[in-house]
Design an enzyme around this catalytic site. Sequence first.
Site, mmCIF file in Angstrom:
data_model
loop_
_atom_site.group_PDB
_atom_site.id
_atom_site.type_symbol
_atom_site.label_atom_id
_atom_site.label_comp_id
_atom_site.label_asym_id
_atom_site.label_seq_id
_atom_site.Cartn_x
_atom_site.Cartn_y
_atom_site.Cartn_z
ATOM 1 N N GLN A 11 0.829 -1.220 0.000
ATOM 2 C CA GLN A 11 0.000 0.000 0.000
ATOM 3 C C GLN A 11 0.858 1.264 0.000
ATOM 4 O O GLN A 11 0.568 2.203 -0.750
ATOM 5 C CB GLN A 11 -1.039 0.016 1.110
ATOM 6 N N LEU A 12 1.930 1.293 0.769
ATOM 7 C CA LEU A 12 2.798 2.472 0.721
ATOM 8 C C LEU A 12 3.515 2.546 -0.627
ATOM 9 O O LEU A 12 3.639 3.630 -1.217
ATOM 10 C CB LEU A 12 3.814 2.428 1.871
ATOM 11 N N ASP A 36 13.466 -9.928 -4.601
ATOM 12 C CA ASP A 36 13.263 -10.417 -3.230
ATOM 13 C C ASP A 36 14.334 -9.782 -2.349
ATOM 14 O O ASP A 36 15.531 -10.045 -2.529
ATOM 15 C CB ASP A 36 13.366 -11.951 -3.218
ATOM 16 N N TYR A 61 7.798 -7.467 5.977
ATOM 17 C CA TYR A 61 6.946 -8.562 6.451
ATOM 18 C C TYR A 61 6.029 -7.934 7.493
ATOM 19 O O TYR A 61 6.485 -7.526 8.563
ATOM 20 C CB TYR A 61 7.803 -9.675 7.070
ATOM 21 N N THR A 101 8.059 1.141 12.531
ATOM 22 C CA THR A 101 6.709 1.050 13.081
ATOM 23 C C THR A 101 6.611 1.530 14.525
ATOM 24 O O THR A 101 7.591 1.463 15.288
ATOM 25 C CB THR A 101 6.253 -0.429 13.024
ATOM 26 N N ASP A 102 5.411 1.944 14.908
ATOM 27 C CA ASP A 102 5.105 2.262 16.302
ATOM 28 C C ASP A 102 5.169 1.017 17.197
ATOM 29 O O ASP A 102 5.262 1.136 18.414
ATOM 30 C CB ASP A 102 3.703 2.894 16.404
ATOM 31 N N TYR A 128 7.018 -9.220 15.422
ATOM 32 C CA TYR A 128 7.045 -8.223 14.333
ATOM 33 C C TYR A 128 7.778 -6.956 14.794
ATOM 34 O O TYR A 128 8.687 -6.467 14.100
ATOM 35 C CB TYR A 128 5.610 -7.884 13.903
ATOM 36 N N LYS A 132 11.295 -5.400 13.286
ATOM 37 C CA LYS A 132 11.433 -4.049 12.712
ATOM 38 C C LYS A 132 12.487 -3.249 13.487
ATOM 39 O O LYS A 132 13.253 -2.489 12.887
ATOM 40 C CB LYS A 132 10.082 -3.321 12.733
ATOM 41 N N TRP A 153 -0.400 2.573 11.970
ATOM 42 C CA TRP A 153 -1.800 2.396 11.584
ATOM 43 C C TRP A 153 -2.060 2.908 10.162
ATOM 44 O O TRP A 153 -2.940 3.732 9.926
ATOM 45 C CB TRP A 153 -2.721 3.119 12.574
HETATM 46 N N1 LIG Z 1 0.567 -1.258 7.470
HETATM 47 C C1 LIG Z 1 0.701 -0.635 8.636
HETATM 48 O O1 LIG Z 1 -0.285 -0.402 9.370
HETATM 49 C C2 LIG Z 1 2.058 -0.174 9.093
HETATM 50 C C3 LIG Z 1 2.186 0.388 10.368
HETATM 51 C C4 LIG Z 1 3.443 0.822 10.792
HETATM 52 C C5 LIG Z 1 4.540 0.704 9.956
HETATM 53 N N2 LIG Z 1 4.381 0.146 8.731
HETATM 54 C C6 LIG Z 1 5.573 0.027 7.871
HETATM 55 O O2 LIG Z 1 5.354 0.779 6.692
HETATM 56 C C7 LIG Z 1 6.009 0.152 5.590
HETATM 57 C C8 LIG Z 1 5.021 -0.066 4.453
HETATM 58 O O3 LIG Z 1 3.962 -0.895 4.911
HETATM 59 P P1 LIG Z 1 2.718 -1.289 3.983
HETATM 60 O O4 LIG Z 1 1.507 -1.167 4.801
HETATM 61 O O5 LIG Z 1 2.803 -0.609 2.659
HETATM 62 O O6 LIG Z 1 3.010 -2.836 3.788
HETATM 63 P P2 LIG Z 1 2.387 -3.858 2.742
HETATM 64 O O7 LIG Z 1 1.160 -3.319 2.120
HETATM 65 O O8 LIG Z 1 2.319 -5.173 3.453
HETATM 66 O O9 LIG Z 1 3.509 -3.926 1.631
HETATM 67 C C9 LIG Z 1 4.736 -4.551 1.861
HETATM 68 C C10 LIG Z 1 5.230 -5.069 0.548
HETATM 69 O O10 LIG Z 1 6.480 -5.722 0.773
HETATM 70 C C11 LIG Z 1 6.509 -6.860 -0.047
HETATM 71 N N3 LIG Z 1 7.459 -7.841 0.432
HETATM 72 C C12 LIG Z 1 7.306 -8.741 1.431
HETATM 73 N N4 LIG Z 1 8.400 -9.501 1.524
HETATM 74 C C13 LIG Z 1 9.263 -9.083 0.558
HETATM 75 C C14 LIG Z 1 10.546 -9.489 0.142
HETATM 76 N N5 LIG Z 1 11.185 -10.508 0.731
HETATM 77 N N6 LIG Z 1 11.126 -8.840 -0.885
HETATM 78 C C15 LIG Z 1 10.496 -7.826 -1.506
HETATM 79 N N7 LIG Z 1 9.268 -7.395 -1.166
HETATM 80 C C16 LIG Z 1 8.667 -8.027 -0.140
HETATM 81 C C17 LIG Z 1 5.093 -7.390 -0.009
HETATM 82 O O11 LIG Z 1 4.895 -8.259 -1.095
HETATM 83 P P3 LIG Z 1 3.751 -9.389 -0.999
HETATM 84 O O12 LIG Z 1 2.463 -8.647 -1.018
HETATM 85 O O13 LIG Z 1 3.997 -10.213 -2.215
HETATM 86 O O14 LIG Z 1 3.974 -10.095 0.285
HETATM 87 C C18 LIG Z 1 4.298 -6.106 -0.107
HETATM 88 O O15 LIG Z 1 4.054 -5.748 -1.448
HETATM 89 C C19 LIG Z 1 6.639 -1.129 6.150
HETATM 90 O O16 LIG Z 1 7.973 -0.884 6.507
HETATM 91 C C20 LIG Z 1 5.828 -1.385 7.412
HETATM 92 O O17 LIG Z 1 6.544 -2.147 8.362
HETATM 93 C C21 LIG Z 1 3.175 -0.292 8.273
#
Ligand SMILES: NC(=O)c1ccc[n+]([C@@H]2O[C@H](COP(=O)([O-])OP(=O)(O)OC[C@H]3O[C@@H](n4cnc5c(N)ncnc54)[C@H](OP(=O)(O)O)[C@@H]3O)[C@@H](O)[C@H]2O)c1
Length: 300
Positions: A11-12, A36, A61, A101-102, A128, A132, A153
């Site tokens: 999503q980001l 990867d 992840y 992350t928080d 998790y 991180k 979030w």
């Molecule tokens: N979502 C939240 O609420 C949240 C909150 C706090 C911080 N964050 C941080 O914000 C950042 C963006 O989060 P997001 O919500 O956009 O996450 P997301 O939607 O889960 O996207 C993460 C992407 O990483 C890919 N990925 C997973 N394993 C991988 C690998 N080994 N090599 C390459 N790509 C890989 C996933 O691919 P697949 O879909 O194929 O698995 C997915 O497209 C992350 O660092 C997350 O920890 C997120």
Amino acid sequence: MKILLLGAAGQLGRCVQDALRDGPDQLVPLTRHDLDLTDLDQLRAAFDQHRPDMVINAAAYNAVDLAETEAEPAHRVNAQGPGRLAELCLHTDTDLIHFSTDYVFDGQPLTGPAPYKEQAAPHPLSVYGASKLAGEQVVLASACRVTMIRTSWLFSEYGTNFVKTMLRLANAAEPIQVVTDQRGCPTYAGDLAQVVKRLVAWDPSVAGPRPTGLFHYAGNSVLSWYDFAQAIVASAIAHGLLRQRPTLVPIKAAEFQSPALRPAYSALDSSLLTQQLGVPASDWQRALLLVLARLKADGR
Ligand SMILES: NC(=O)c1ccc[n+]([C@@H]2O[C@H](COP(=O)([O-])OP(=O)(O)OC[C@H]3O[C@@H](n4cnc5c(N)ncnc54)[C@H](OP(=O)(O)O)[C@@H]3O)[C@@H](O)[C@H]2O)c1
């Protein structure tokens, strides 16, 4: 400038693509299928092929509950991969933007219930969060030029997130249990992408060196998952996205029995980054209306 975007299908990642689409920079979006992050040979090959000036690492992840039984894959993606990426950035003089992350916090800020600042001591409660935090530490220890942004979030029109889950459950017409005793800051991924855009467009000849180090960026108010669900339902009804008003059932986190422990309070103080970049904290209420309008327009 040539920029590699890892995790481009998340999503980001998708919001960053939207934000940089019409800009002057050459963006190379790479999904997990393209690259990867845990494969050092693939990482080296991508650097050799593209010779980027900057890497934006939106790959992670993120399965918070699953990570409790999948610690090894979570650490590989969230810590080992970013560590190797940071080493490559250091040796090729490449800028890095990385996200955390928080959930590195335990929900008990020493200063009382005030949003966490960057210097607060982390203490993750979940695998998790620990993975991180390990990623943060290994990247910062590499001494590469990194802007590291903790966020919280995240929601958007893309991927899986709380807003879309609430809409799906609401349309299923069953009562929805929502946690009241965990509070944090909902953040629109599109607003975080605008922060990234500001960092990408940073002109050192005008503004001095691009901000590096650890920053927080999140929504502009603190609420519980239950408060957030109420706001989502009210806005979705106003947008005609729900056939009927669902029953929201307030529950305590302990009743939910999710595998991973989550902090009771994980609000982030965004002021350091917002002041340095001249951007506001994420206006999640405005963004929620935007996301709902986009979901409606897309027929989702
Ligand atoms: N979502 C939240 O609420 C949240 C909150 C706090 C911080 N964050 C941080 O914000 C950042 C963006 O989060 P997001 O919500 O956009 O996450 P997301 O939607 O889960 O996207 C993460 C992407 O990483 C890919 N990925 C997973 N394993 C991988 C690998 N080994 N090599 C390459 N790509 C890989 C996933 O691919 P697949 O879909 O194929 O698995 C997915 O497209 C992350 O660092 C997350 O920890 C997120």
